[in-house]
Design a protein around this motif. Sequence first.
Motif, PDB file in Angstrom:
ATOM      1  N   ALA A 121       0.830  -1.206   0.000  1.00 41.37           N
ATOM      2  CA  ALA A 121       0.000   0.000   0.000  1.00 41.37           C
ATOM      3  C   ALA A 121       0.864   1.254   0.000  1.00 41.37           C
ATOM      4  O   ALA A 121       0.595   2.214  -0.740  1.00 41.37           O
ATOM      5  CB  ALA A 121      -0.930  -0.005   1.209  1.00 41.37           C
ATOM      6  N   GLY A 122       1.915   1.245   0.819  1.00 42.71           N
ATOM      7  CA  GLY A 122       2.800   2.408   0.857  1.00 42.71           C
ATOM      8  C   GLY A 122       3.548   2.610  -0.438  1.00 42.71           C
ATOM      9  O   GLY A 122       3.724   3.745  -0.897  1.00 42.71           O
ATOM     10  N   LEU A 123       3.988   1.517  -1.051  1.00 41.93           N
ATOM     11  CA  LEU A 123       4.734   1.616  -2.304  1.00 41.93           C
ATOM     12  C   LEU A 123       3.855   2.175  -3.425  1.00 41.93           C
ATOM     13  O   LEU A 123       4.279   3.057  -4.186  1.00 41.93           O
ATOM     14  CB  LEU A 123       5.265   0.238  -2.694  1.00 41.93           C
ATOM     15  N   ILE A 124       2.634   1.682  -3.522  1.00 40.62           N
ATOM     16  CA  ILE A 124       1.719   2.178  -4.552  1.00 40.62           C
ATOM     17  C   ILE A 124       1.439   3.665  -4.350  1.00 40.62           C
ATOM     18  O   ILE A 124       1.482   4.468  -5.296  1.00 40.62           O
ATOM     19  CB  ILE A 124       0.406   1.365  -4.530  1.00 40.62           C
ATOM     20  N   THR A 125       1.185   4.057  -3.114  1.00 47.06           N
ATOM     21  CA  THR A 125       0.901   5.460  -2.822  1.00 47.06           C
ATOM     22  C   THR A 125       2.105   6.343  -3.122  1.00 47.06           C
ATOM     23  O   THR A 125       1.974   7.431  -3.705  1.00 47.06           O
ATOM     24  CB  THR A 125       0.493   5.629  -1.355  1.00 47.06           C
ATOM     25  N   ALA A 126       3.292   5.882  -2.730  1.00 38.45           N
ATOM     26  CA  ALA A 126       4.501   6.661  -2.965  1.00 38.45           C
ATOM     27  C   ALA A 126       4.743   6.876  -4.452  1.00 38.45           C
ATOM     28  O   ALA A 126       5.074   7.987  -4.892  1.00 38.45           O
ATOM     29  CB  ALA A 126       5.703   5.972  -2.325  1.00 38.45           C
ATOM     30  N   CYS A 127       4.581   5.836  -5.238  1.00 40.98           N
ATOM     31  CA  CYS A 127       4.808   5.961  -6.690  1.00 40.98           C
ATOM     32  C   CYS A 127       3.786   6.896  -7.326  1.00 40.98           C
ATOM     33  O   CYS A 127       4.133   7.740  -8.161  1.00 40.98           O
ATOM     34  CB  CYS A 127       4.753   4.583  -7.347  1.00 40.98           C
ATOM     35  N   LEU A 128       2.523   6.765  -6.936  1.00 41.81           N
ATOM     36  CA  LEU A 128       1.493   7.625  -7.507  1.00 41.81           C
ATOM     37  C   LEU A 128       1.727   9.095  -7.148  1.00 41.81           C
ATOM     38  O   LEU A 128       1.589   9.983  -8.005  1.00 41.81           O
ATOM     39  CB  LEU A 128       0.108   7.182  -7.013  1.00 41.81           C
ATOM     40  N   LEU A 129       2.105   9.355  -5.910  1.00 43.45           N
ATOM     41  CA  LEU A 129       2.354  10.735  -5.504  1.00 43.45           C
ATOM     42  C   LEU A 129       3.602  11.301  -6.158  1.00 43.45           C
ATOM     43  O   LEU A 129       3.654  12.482  -6.505  1.00 43.45           O
ATOM     44  CB  LEU A 129       2.466  10.815  -3.980  1.00 43.45           C
ATOM     45  N   ALA A 130       4.623  10.452  -6.329  1.00 46.35           N
ATOM     46  CA  ALA A 130       5.836  10.919  -7.000  1.00 46.35           C
ATOM     47  C   ALA A 130       5.544  11.273  -8.454  1.00 46.35           C
ATOM     48  O   ALA A 130       6.051  12.269  -8.978  1.00 46.35           O
ATOM     49  CB  ALA A 130       6.921   9.849  -6.920  1.00 46.35           C
ATOM     50  N   LEU A 131       4.728  10.477  -9.107  1.00 46.59           N
ATOM     51  CA  LEU A 131       4.406  10.727 -10.506  1.00 46.59           C
ATOM     52  C   LEU A 131       3.502  11.947 -10.680  1.00 46.59           C
ATOM     53  O   LEU A 131       3.511  12.580 -11.742  1.00 46.59           O
ATOM     54  CB  LEU A 131       3.728   9.499 -11.114  1.00 46.59           C
ATOM     55  N   SER A 132       2.728  12.274  -9.652  1.00 47.92           N
ATOM     56  CA  SER A 132       1.807  13.399  -9.765  1.00 47.92           C
ATOM     57  C   SER A 132       2.324  14.655  -9.077  1.00 47.92           C
ATOM     58  O   SER A 132       1.609  15.647  -8.976  1.00 47.92           O
ATOM     59  CB  SER A 132       0.450  13.025  -9.165  1.00 47.92           C
ATOM     60  N   SER A 133       3.574  14.637  -8.620  1.00 50.59           N
ATOM     61  CA  SER A 133       4.087  15.746  -7.818  1.00 50.59           C
ATOM     62  C   SER A 133       4.210  17.038  -8.611  1.00 50.59           C
ATOM     63  O   SER A 133       4.226  18.123  -8.044  1.00 50.59           O
ATOM     64  CB  SER A 133       5.458  15.378  -7.229  1.00 50.59           C
ATOM     65  N   ARG A 134       4.304  16.947  -9.938  1.00 53.91           N
ATOM     66  CA  ARG A 134       4.455  18.156 -10.739  1.00 53.91           C
ATOM     67  C   ARG A 134       3.137  18.651 -11.323  1.00 53.91           C
ATOM     68  O   ARG A 134       3.090  19.657 -11.998  1.00 53.91           O
ATOM     69  CB  ARG A 134       5.418  17.881 -11.902  1.00 53.91           C
ATOM     70  N   ASP A 135       2.075  17.881 -11.105  1.00 54.61           N
ATOM     71  CA  ASP A 135       0.797  18.266 -11.692  1.00 54.61           C
ATOM     72  C   ASP A 135       0.197  19.442 -10.941  1.00 54.61           C
ATOM     73  O   ASP A 135       0.419  19.629  -9.749  1.00 54.61           O
ATOM     74  CB  ASP A 135      -0.177  17.085 -11.656  1.00 54.61           C
ATOM     75  N   GLY A 136      -0.627  20.196 -11.625  1.00 51.63           N
ATOM     76  CA  GLY A 136      -1.293  21.328 -11.008  1.00 51.63           C
ATOM     77  C   GLY A 136      -2.572  20.883 -10.337  1.00 51.63           C
ATOM     78  O   GLY A 136      -2.785  19.716 -10.043  1.00 51.63           O
ATOM     79  N   GLY A 137      -3.457  21.867 -10.120  1.00 52.80           N
ATOM     80  CA  GLY A 137      -4.732  21.541  -9.518  1.00 52.80           C
ATOM     81  C   GLY A 137      -4.650  21.560  -8.013  1.00 52.80           C
ATOM     82  O   GLY A 137      -4.105  22.481  -7.414  1.00 52.80           O
TER      83      GLY A 137
END
Length: 267
Positions: free
Chosen positions: A68-84
Amino acid sequence: MPTWIDDPLFLRPLAAGLALAVLGAPLGCLVVWRRIAFFGETLAHVALPGIAVALIAGLPPFAGAAAAGLITACLLALSSRDGGTGMDAILATLAHVGLSAGLIILSLNGAIRFDPMSLLFGDILALAPGDVLSTAAACVGGGLALALIWRRLVFLTLHRDLARVSGLPDRLYDILFLAGLAGYVALAMKLVGVLLVTSLLVIPAAAAQPFARTPEGAALKSALFAGGAVLIGLMLSFAWDWPTGPAIVAVGGFFFAAGRLATVRRH
């Protein structure tokens, strides 16, 4: 000398706690320098649904927490530059929803017997010898992996624009760092629980900052503070019957306050 000094019930959590303190020191420094302390809190909270699903499926709780932590970490890392939506709002939402979802799943499944206090605040005194060995082995492996990319992570953390210009794949190293952080959180949850796990990372690192002149010096001093908090917290727990996880965190908080007071006096 107290009789519990050489008691396995004292020595086993001490060994596991010191191993986690050494690995958590450099990770905690990176967390503090990146100003993402709440990220670790989010990872700890979203690990709870993973633990619940793992228990229902008959798998080790650590595996569910790490996944669960790994999935969350990867998703947040990939979305860290997105706006909104701001990252702080996303992290707060995930943290509280994850904690609530995990407790709901566990409470609705009557076949699972669990102690919510041990999940929230840890149960380090219940560590078996195998738990200590697996924790130490995971910390050694994680420490070696971190050592291989330490300088790149520090460079990226302290000079991100320059690192990008020099061709360093920042997103890849962000994912590696956050994935390692997720694994550490899953390991440390047994020590101090879901609610206090981030404090094991952040407080020693924050306490070490006024006394450090180099990144490596900060990591070393953070390890000393974290190890001292584990040792003294366990001693207080055995001597005065304090809850162990909160005692470790309280000692770390004392170190932080003393360091800040010393800094104020020096200036």
